[in-house]
Design a protein around this motif. Structure first.
Motif, PDB file in Angstrom:
ATOM      1  N   LEU A 117       0.825  -1.205   0.000  1.00  0.00           N
ATOM      2  CA  LEU A 117       0.000   0.000   0.000  1.00  0.00           C
ATOM      3  C   LEU A 117       0.863   1.260   0.000  1.00  0.00           C
ATOM      4  O   LEU A 117       1.886   1.307   0.689  1.00  0.00           O
ATOM      5  CB  LEU A 117      -0.903   0.023   1.239  1.00  0.00           C
ATOM      6  CG  LEU A 117      -1.908  -1.117   1.398  1.00  0.00           C
ATOM      7  CD1 LEU A 117      -2.631  -1.004   2.741  1.00  0.00           C
ATOM      8  CD2 LEU A 117      -2.921  -1.106   0.260  1.00  0.00           C
ATOM      9  N   PRO A 118       0.447   2.286  -0.749  1.00  0.00           N
ATOM     10  CA  PRO A 118       1.205   3.552  -0.798  1.00  0.00           C
ATOM     11  C   PRO A 118       0.805   4.476   0.346  1.00  0.00           C
ATOM     12  O   PRO A 118       0.439   5.637   0.127  1.00  0.00           O
ATOM     13  CB  PRO A 118       0.796   4.117  -2.160  1.00  0.00           C
ATOM     14  CG  PRO A 118      -0.622   3.687  -2.311  1.00  0.00           C
ATOM     15  CD  PRO A 118      -0.696   2.309  -1.684  1.00  0.00           C
ATOM     16  N   ILE A 119       0.854   3.972   1.566  1.00  0.00           N
ATOM     17  CA  ILE A 119       0.424   4.757   2.714  1.00  0.00           C
ATOM     18  C   ILE A 119       1.405   4.576   3.863  1.00  0.00           C
ATOM     19  O   ILE A 119       2.221   3.657   3.857  1.00  0.00           O
ATOM     20  CB  ILE A 119      -0.994   4.372   3.201  1.00  0.00           C
ATOM     21  CG1 ILE A 119      -0.969   2.995   3.892  1.00  0.00           C
ATOM     22  CG2 ILE A 119      -1.985   4.385   2.056  1.00  0.00           C
ATOM     23  CD1 ILE A 119      -2.251   2.635   4.604  1.00  0.00           C
ATOM     24  N   LYS A 120       1.303   5.479   4.835  1.00  0.00           N
ATOM     25  CA  LYS A 120       2.049   5.355   6.076  1.00  0.00           C
ATOM     26  C   LYS A 120       1.089   5.625   7.215  1.00  0.00           C
ATOM     27  O   LYS A 120       0.690   6.765   7.446  1.00  0.00           O
ATOM     28  CB  LYS A 120       3.220   6.338   6.117  1.00  0.00           C
ATOM     29  CG  LYS A 120       4.096   6.212   7.352  1.00  0.00           C
ATOM     30  CD  LYS A 120       5.228   7.218   7.316  1.00  0.00           C
ATOM     31  CE  LYS A 120       6.095   7.114   8.578  1.00  0.00           C
ATOM     32  NZ  LYS A 120       7.192   8.124   8.553  1.00  0.00           N
ATOM     33  N   ALA A 121       0.671   4.568   7.923  1.00  0.00           N
ATOM     34  CA  ALA A 121      -0.307   4.701   9.001  1.00  0.00           C
ATOM     35  C   ALA A 121      -0.056   3.613  10.032  1.00  0.00           C
ATOM     36  O   ALA A 121       0.039   2.431   9.689  1.00  0.00           O
ATOM     37  CB  ALA A 121      -1.723   4.588   8.453  1.00  0.00           C
ATOM     38  N   ARG A 172      -0.046  14.876   6.345  1.00  0.00           N
ATOM     39  CA  ARG A 172      -0.738  14.011   7.289  1.00  0.00           C
ATOM     40  C   ARG A 172      -2.213  14.392   7.311  1.00  0.00           C
ATOM     41  O   ARG A 172      -2.573  15.572   7.288  1.00  0.00           O
ATOM     42  CB  ARG A 172      -0.143  14.153   8.695  1.00  0.00           C
ATOM     43  CG  ARG A 172      -0.862  13.330   9.769  1.00  0.00           C
ATOM     44  CD  ARG A 172      -0.198  13.534  11.127  1.00  0.00           C
ATOM     45  NE  ARG A 172      -1.013  12.984  12.199  1.00  0.00           N
ATOM     46  CZ  ARG A 172      -1.014  11.726  12.583  1.00  0.00           C
ATOM     47  NH1 ARG A 172      -0.237  10.860  11.969  1.00  0.00           N
ATOM     48  NH2 ARG A 172      -1.784  11.314  13.579  1.00  0.00           N
ATOM     49  N   GLY A 173      -3.065  13.378   7.342  1.00  0.00           N
ATOM     50  CA  GLY A 173      -4.496  13.641   7.374  1.00  0.00           C
ATOM     51  C   GLY A 173      -5.291  12.350   7.323  1.00  0.00           C
ATOM     52  O   GLY A 173      -4.751  11.252   7.493  1.00  0.00           O
ATOM     53  N   ILE A 174      -6.588  12.492   7.075  1.00  0.00           N
ATOM     54  CA  ILE A 174      -7.479  11.347   6.924  1.00  0.00           C
ATOM     55  C   ILE A 174      -7.718  11.126   5.437  1.00  0.00           C
ATOM     56  O   ILE A 174      -8.096  12.053   4.720  1.00  0.00           O
ATOM     57  CB  ILE A 174      -8.810  11.583   7.662  1.00  0.00           C
ATOM     58  CG1 ILE A 174      -8.552  11.768   9.167  1.00  0.00           C
ATOM     59  CG2 ILE A 174      -9.775  10.407   7.434  1.00  0.00           C
ATOM     60  CD1 ILE A 174      -9.769  12.229   9.936  1.00  0.00           C
ATOM     61  N   TYR A 175      -7.491   9.900   4.981  1.00  0.00           N
ATOM     62  CA  TYR A 175      -7.599   9.561   3.560  1.00  0.00           C
ATOM     63  C   TYR A 175      -8.509   8.337   3.383  1.00  0.00           C
ATOM     64  O   TYR A 175      -8.780   7.601   4.334  1.00  0.00           O
ATOM     65  CB  TYR A 175      -6.225   9.219   2.973  1.00  0.00           C
ATOM     66  CG  TYR A 175      -5.242  10.357   2.919  1.00  0.00           C
ATOM     67  CD1 TYR A 175      -5.079  11.114   1.763  1.00  0.00           C
ATOM     68  CD2 TYR A 175      -4.444  10.666   4.013  1.00  0.00           C
ATOM     69  CE1 TYR A 175      -4.152  12.142   1.694  1.00  0.00           C
ATOM     70  CE2 TYR A 175      -3.515  11.698   3.967  1.00  0.00           C
ATOM     71  CZ  TYR A 175      -3.372  12.432   2.799  1.00  0.00           C
ATOM     72  OH  TYR A 175      -2.461  13.448   2.738  1.00  0.00           O
ATOM     73  N   PHE A 176      -8.922   8.125   2.129  1.00  0.00           N
ATOM     74  CA  PHE A 176      -9.619   6.892   1.752  1.00  0.00           C
ATOM     75  C   PHE A 176      -8.819   6.219   0.657  1.00  0.00           C
ATOM     76  O   PHE A 176      -8.435   6.846  -0.333  1.00  0.00           O
ATOM     77  CB  PHE A 176     -11.031   7.170   1.251  1.00  0.00           C
ATOM     78  CG  PHE A 176     -11.757   5.917   0.812  1.00  0.00           C
ATOM     79  CD1 PHE A 176     -12.266   5.021   1.744  1.00  0.00           C
ATOM     80  CD2 PHE A 176     -11.910   5.612  -0.537  1.00  0.00           C
ATOM     81  CE1 PHE A 176     -12.912   3.855   1.350  1.00  0.00           C
ATOM     82  CE2 PHE A 176     -12.561   4.453  -0.944  1.00  0.00           C
ATOM     83  CZ  PHE A 176     -13.064   3.577   0.002  1.00  0.00           C
ATOM     84  N   TYR A 177      -8.554   4.918   0.841  1.00  0.00           N
ATOM     85  CA  TYR A 177      -7.835   4.146  -0.168  1.00  0.00           C
ATOM     86  C   TYR A 177      -8.773   3.128  -0.788  1.00  0.00           C
ATOM     87  O   TYR A 177      -9.378   2.311  -0.081  1.00  0.00           O
ATOM     88  CB  TYR A 177      -6.635   3.427   0.442  1.00  0.00           C
ATOM     89  CG  TYR A 177      -5.847   2.613  -0.561  1.00  0.00           C
ATOM     90  CD1 TYR A 177      -4.937   3.232  -1.418  1.00  0.00           C
ATOM     91  CD2 TYR A 177      -6.016   1.232  -0.669  1.00  0.00           C
ATOM     92  CE1 TYR A 177      -4.217   2.496  -2.348  1.00  0.00           C
ATOM     93  CE2 TYR A 177      -5.304   0.489  -1.588  1.00  0.00           C
ATOM     94  CZ  TYR A 177      -4.411   1.124  -2.428  1.00  0.00           C
ATOM     95  OH  TYR A 177      -3.705   0.390  -3.355  1.00  0.00           O
ATOM     96  N   ASP A 178      -8.907   3.160  -2.116  1.00  0.00           N
ATOM     97  CA  ASP A 178      -9.755   2.232  -2.855  1.00  0.00           C
ATOM     98  C   ASP A 178      -8.922   1.011  -3.239  1.00  0.00           C
ATOM     99  O   ASP A 178      -7.938   1.129  -3.986  1.00  0.00           O
ATOM    100  CB  ASP A 178     -10.321   2.915  -4.103  1.00  0.00           C
ATOM    101  CG  ASP A 178     -11.400   2.089  -4.788  1.00  0.00           C
ATOM    102  OD1 ASP A 178     -11.126   0.922  -5.134  1.00  0.00           O
ATOM    103  OD2 ASP A 178     -12.519   2.604  -4.990  1.00  0.00           O
ATOM    104  N   LEU A 179      -9.283  -0.154  -2.718  1.00  0.00           N
ATOM    105  CA  LEU A 179      -8.505  -1.367  -2.961  1.00  0.00           C
ATOM    106  C   LEU A 179      -8.554  -1.815  -4.416  1.00  0.00           C
ATOM    107  O   LEU A 179      -7.636  -2.491  -4.888  1.00  0.00           O
ATOM    108  CB  LEU A 179      -9.000  -2.495  -2.049  1.00  0.00           C
ATOM    109  CG  LEU A 179      -8.689  -2.326  -0.552  1.00  0.00           C
ATOM    110  CD1 LEU A 179      -9.534  -3.280   0.282  1.00  0.00           C
ATOM    111  CD2 LEU A 179      -7.205  -2.552  -0.290  1.00  0.00           C
ATOM    112  N   LYS A 180      -9.618  -1.468  -5.148  1.00  0.00           N
ATOM    113  CA  LYS A 180      -9.741  -1.873  -6.556  1.00  0.00           C
ATOM    114  C   LYS A 180      -8.949  -0.954  -7.477  1.00  0.00           C
ATOM    115  O   LYS A 180      -8.177  -1.402  -8.314  1.00  0.00           O
ATOM    116  CB  LYS A 180     -11.215  -1.901  -6.959  1.00  0.00           C
ATOM    117  CG  LYS A 180     -11.983  -3.112  -6.438  1.00  0.00           C
ATOM    118  CD  LYS A 180     -13.370  -3.183  -7.058  1.00  0.00           C
ATOM    119  CE  LYS A 180     -14.084  -4.473  -6.654  1.00  0.00           C
ATOM    120  NZ  LYS A 180     -15.437  -4.577  -7.280  1.00  0.00           N
TER     121      LYS A 180
END
Length: 241
Positions: free
Chosen positions: A173-177, A205-213
């Motif tokens: 995943l392209p995230i850091k959490a 930094r913030g709140i994001y939504f990641y779409d798995l598709k």
């Protein structure tokens, strides 16, 4: 522990038996609160169920003085709770070894258990050997977890775990959490608190939504001032008259 009625603006004390509450899920089966909390005079964090109608408190494995709970999650599809747990004695031994060798601390084994809300019976879903489960989110037949091989050290890995079989599949995943992961209602994506690490983007930094598709990251709320410690995803918005 207190409740606040938004309509009447009245405050009610629900319990005076607790020293600390690390996590709380306000609305689960039969309007029962599920908590990861510490009872006064004790050390381990335990899973607790509070019945708002009878005001009865049920503590899971109340006499277990070694097992502690790191985080909890509730799955509205299975109507069951899930908890990350580990041995405090094992963690202490690993800490002593880390201090002795002056090396990064290796976590104790971390286990995810499933808890039936009525019978309070538990079932082990998965156990990770010397790997810390930082957080979890459950929805339907899957659990999203973030893990690390050392305490307070990167890198962080992300995996999907099948609730029924315990099978684990790592996902890139392209995230850091490290916390604040919430699977969406349809299970096709998740909300997270952290950073979007995709190349050529502003890594705020913030709140994001990641779409798995689609593998796309959408900014929901970016941190402009102050510091966002955590957030909660509510499936149904609270209505205030």
């Amino acid at each position: 522990m207190f409740s606040y009625n938004l309509k009447t603006e009245k405050i009610q004390q629900l319990s005076s038996e607790l020293f600390a509450i690390n996590s709380i899920i306000p609305d689960t089966v039969d309007h029962t609160l599920v908590m990861a909390a510490v009872k006064k005079g004790e050390r381990p964090v335990k899973v607790m169920f509070y019945d708002k109608e009878t005001q009865d408190m049920t503590i899971l494995n109340e006499n277990d003085s070694d097992t502690t709970t790191w985080d909890i999650s509730y799955d509205p599809e299975t109507r069951k709770s899930y908890a990350i747990q580990y041995s405090e004695e094992e963690q202490y031994n690993h800490m002593e070894e880390s201090n002795k060798t002056q090396t990064p601390m290796v976590p104790p084994n971390h286990t995810i258990i499933e808890i039936d809300p009525i019978s309070k019976q538990t079932r082990k879903v998965i156990e990770l050997e010397e790997e810390q489960i930082l957080t979890l989110s459950t929805r339907g037949d899957q659990i999203l977890i973030a893990t690390a091989k050392h305490i307070n050290k990167n890198p962080i890995k992300y995996s999907m775990v099948n609730i029924k079989t315990g099978e684990r599949n790592e996902i890139d995943l392209p995230i850091k959490a490290r916390s604040g992961l919430f699977l969406s209602k349809d299970g096709q994506g998740f909300y997270f608190l952290g950073e979007n690490t995709k190349a050529n983007v502003n890594q705020e930094r913030g709140i994001y939504f990641y779409d798995l598709k689609t593998q796309q990251v959408e900014a929901i709320f970016l941190q402009k001032e102050g510091f966002i410690n955590n957030f909660m995803l509510l499936t149904n918005p609270i209505k205030i008259n």
